[in-house]
Design an enzyme around this catalytic site. Sequence first.
Site, PDB file in Angstrom:
ATOM      1  N   ASP A   1      45.313  46.597  36.061  1.00 58.28           N
ATOM      2  CA  ASP A   1      44.739  46.095  37.310  1.00 58.28           C
ATOM      3  C   ASP A   1      43.342  45.553  37.026  1.00 58.28           C
ATOM      4  O   ASP A   1      42.575  46.130  36.264  1.00 58.28           O
ATOM      5  CB  ASP A   1      44.669  47.223  38.362  1.00 58.28           C
ATOM      6  CG  ASP A   1      44.449  46.679  39.765  1.00 58.28           C
ATOM      7  OD1 ASP A   1      45.373  46.775  40.587  1.00 58.28           O
ATOM      8  OD2 ASP A   1      43.349  46.143  40.031  1.00 58.28           O
ATOM      9  N   ILE A   2      43.020  44.438  37.668  1.00 56.21           N
ATOM     10  CA  ILE A   2      41.745  43.761  37.419  1.00 56.21           C
ATOM     11  C   ILE A   2      40.557  44.561  37.984  1.00 56.21           C
ATOM     12  O   ILE A   2      39.434  44.439  37.491  1.00 56.21           O
ATOM     13  CB  ILE A   2      41.796  42.318  37.980  1.00 56.21           C
ATOM     14  CG1 ILE A   2      40.848  41.401  37.253  1.00 56.21           C
ATOM     15  CG2 ILE A   2      41.594  42.283  39.484  1.00 56.21           C
ATOM     16  CD1 ILE A   2      41.085  39.919  37.517  1.00 56.21           C
TER      17      ILE A   2
ATOM     18  N   HIS B   1      55.125  45.428  43.762  1.00 56.25           N
ATOM     19  CA  HIS B   1      54.483  46.059  42.606  1.00 56.25           C
ATOM     20  C   HIS B   1      54.308  47.551  42.836  1.00 56.25           C
ATOM     21  O   HIS B   1      54.212  48.005  43.964  1.00 56.25           O
ATOM     22  CB  HIS B   1      53.131  45.406  42.287  1.00 56.25           C
ATOM     23  CG  HIS B   1      52.177  45.353  43.444  1.00 56.25           C
ATOM     24  ND1 HIS B   1      52.256  44.409  44.436  1.00 56.25           N
ATOM     25  CD2 HIS B   1      51.132  46.138  43.763  1.00 56.25           C
ATOM     26  CE1 HIS B   1      51.290  44.606  45.313  1.00 56.25           C
ATOM     27  NE2 HIS B   1      50.589  45.665  44.938  1.00 56.25           N
TER      28      HIS B   1
HETATM   29  P1  AMP Z   1      47.949  45.823  46.757  1.00 57.41           P
HETATM   30  O1  AMP Z   1      46.896  46.171  47.761  1.00 57.41           O
HETATM   31  O2  AMP Z   1      48.906  46.945  46.531  1.00 57.41           O
HETATM   32  O3  AMP Z   1      48.644  44.510  47.076  1.00 57.41           O
HETATM   33  O4  AMP Z   1      47.157  45.670  45.373  1.00 57.41           O
HETATM   34  C1  AMP Z   1      47.064  44.489  44.642  1.00 57.41           C
HETATM   35  C2  AMP Z   1      46.330  44.819  43.362  1.00 57.41           C
HETATM   36  O5  AMP Z   1      46.350  43.676  42.534  1.00 57.41           O
HETATM   37  C3  AMP Z   1      44.846  45.196  43.549  1.00 57.41           C
HETATM   38  O6  AMP Z   1      44.631  46.510  43.031  1.00 57.41           O
HETATM   39  C4  AMP Z   1      44.095  44.132  42.732  1.00 57.41           C
HETATM   40  O7  AMP Z   1      42.978  44.646  42.069  1.00 57.41           O
HETATM   41  C5  AMP Z   1      45.182  43.653  41.768  1.00 57.41           C
HETATM   42  N1  AMP Z   1      45.001  42.281  41.257  1.00 57.41           N
HETATM   43  C6  AMP Z   1      44.769  41.165  41.980  1.00 57.41           C
HETATM   44  N2  AMP Z   1      44.685  40.089  41.159  1.00 57.41           N
HETATM   45  C7  AMP Z   1      44.895  40.557  39.898  1.00 57.41           C
HETATM   46  C8  AMP Z   1      44.947  39.943  38.602  1.00 57.41           C
HETATM   47  N3  AMP Z   1      44.760  38.614  38.432  1.00 57.41           N
HETATM   48  N4  AMP Z   1      45.184  40.728  37.527  1.00 57.41           N
HETATM   49  C9  AMP Z   1      45.371  42.054  37.671  1.00 57.41           C
HETATM   50  N5  AMP Z   1      45.336  42.696  38.863  1.00 57.41           N
HETATM   51  C10 AMP Z   1      45.103  41.958  39.952  1.00 57.41           C
END
Ligand code: AMP
Length: 114
Positions: free
Chosen positions: A33-34, A104
């Site tokens: 996760d970023i 996810h």
């Molecule tokens: P959710 O609230 O469950 O939809 O979480 C989405 C997750 O995606 C969050 O924890 C973000 O930090 C993560 N995220 C968004 N863009 C990226 C990216 N480019 N690479 C890795 N993680 C990401």
Amino acid sequence: MQYDKNNVFYKIINKTIKTNIVLEGEHFLAFHDITPKAPVHVLVIPKGCYVDYRDFIESATDEEILDFQKGIQKVIDKMKIREGGYRLISNSGKFGQQEVMHMHVHILGKSIDD
Ligand code: AMP
């Protein structure tokens, strides 16, 4: 809800956006996760286009579901968080506050060495 290809995880699957990959299987991709919210914070996504957990379970093949679920366990083993402990979270709907509309599972954990 219809799947919208204009989301960041679709771009990660299609390699138009780079990410820090942990593990890749036939039907899943796991990456860091970023914005990590735990010492280990890995996201596991199916390669197929599914909006959320319900869409995935209702629409994916048994082979995709099995590969995805086993993939989660492979990531837990690879990140060495089995003993330290972990949480599995899949956000969906209004209460779930899902931000990225591609199914996810978050793996949040800590290795005993951390
Ligand atoms: P959710 O609230 O469950 O939809 O979480 C989405 C997750 O995606 C969050 O924890 C973000 O930090 C993560 N995220 C968004 N863009 C990226 C990216 N480019 N690479 C890795 N993680 C990401």
